[in-house]
Design an enzyme around this catalytic site. Structure first.
Site, PDB file in Angstrom:
ATOM      1  N   ASP A 106       0.028  -1.115  -0.112  1.00 31.73           N
ATOM      2  CA  ASP A 106      -0.032   0.045  -0.251  1.00 31.73           C
ATOM      3  C   ASP A 106       1.207   1.286   0.070  1.00 31.73           C
ATOM      4  O   ASP A 106       1.399   1.498  -1.179  1.00 31.73           O
ATOM      5  CB  ASP A 106      -0.846  -0.117   1.253  1.00 31.73           C
ATOM      6  CG  ASP A 106      -2.170   1.006   1.613  1.00 31.73           C
ATOM      7  OD1 ASP A 106      -1.703   1.999   1.043  1.00 31.73           O
ATOM      8  OD2 ASP A 106      -3.002   0.598   1.698  1.00 31.73           O
ATOM      9  N   GLY A 108       3.664   1.053   0.651  1.00 31.63           N
ATOM     10  CA  GLY A 108       5.064   0.943   1.206  1.00 31.63           C
ATOM     11  C   GLY A 108       6.342   0.456   1.986  1.00 31.63           C
ATOM     12  O   GLY A 108       7.506  -0.359   2.171  1.00 31.63           O
TER      13      GLY A 108
END
Ligand code: PRP
Length: 185
Positions: A106, A108
């Site tokens: 998402d 990261g």
């Protein structure tokens, strides 16, 4: 907890599509790691369902391990960048080909933190396999070497992903209708 059917907006990825794509990912991994030693690492808890199904398609000899990550900021739907390890690997990864198995990337932050930490342990190689990639939400650049599906910025649940810890068991990925979902207080 409400019945998921009361807040399911729509099925984003059905069971057949998931399983077909996971078989393809397994085949790609088999091709890339032919003749090499492999260690699959599941990022708990969301990655567990994907890991179990993916492993059954990975025919190159491999070992598996797990690690758990927590991000501060209760109630957040993506990690805040304040990420810590709550359960570490049981295996030494030095000199090994490591493949991280995640349900979703998402912002990261989670995978970025895990990559940085594991790189200090000197693996031979370190790659990422994510079933879902919500690129629109990315806050840090991270590599996704094996990607199941690119998905839109919707609140998804099922197949390892929870909604307030429930419904990780569903065999499909659904989208939550936030107007119909009533969180328990
Ligand atoms: C989810 C998911 C990833 C992470 C991705 O985990 O499983 O690990 O968030 O988000 P990011 O790219 O923004 O860091 P979560 O923290 O919800 O925990 P869980 O796996 O135990 O559900």
């Amino acid at each position: 907890m409400q019945n998921y059917k009361d807040f399911l907006d729509y099925v984003l990825i059905d069971e057949i599509s998931l399983q077909k794509r996971i078989a393809e990912l397994g085949a790609e991994i088999n091709q890339d790691y032919t003749g090499q030693d492999l260690m699959l690492i599941c990022i708990l808890r969301g990655g567990i369902t994907f890991m179990v199904d993916l492993m059954r398609h990975v025919t190159v000899p491999h070992v598996m391990d797990c690690m758990a990550i927590s991000s501060y900021g209760v109630g957040a739907r993506s990690s805040t960048g304040n990420v810590r390890v709550t359960y570490d690997l049981q295996n030494n990864i030095e000199g090994r080909n490591v493949l991280l198995v995640e349900d979703i990337v998402d912002s990261g932050h989670t995978i970025s933190h895990v990559l940085q930490m594991l790189n200090t342990r000197n693996p031979k190689s370190l790659k990422v396999c994510a079933l879902l990639d919500k690129e629109e939400r990315r806050e840090v650049i991270v590599p996704v070497h094996y990607r199941g599906f690119s998905i839109p910025n919707a609140y998804v649940f099922g197949y390892g992903l929870d909604i307030d810890e429930y419904y990780r068991n569903l065999p499909f990925i659904g989208v939550v209708d936030l107007e119909k979902y009533k969180p328990e207080s």
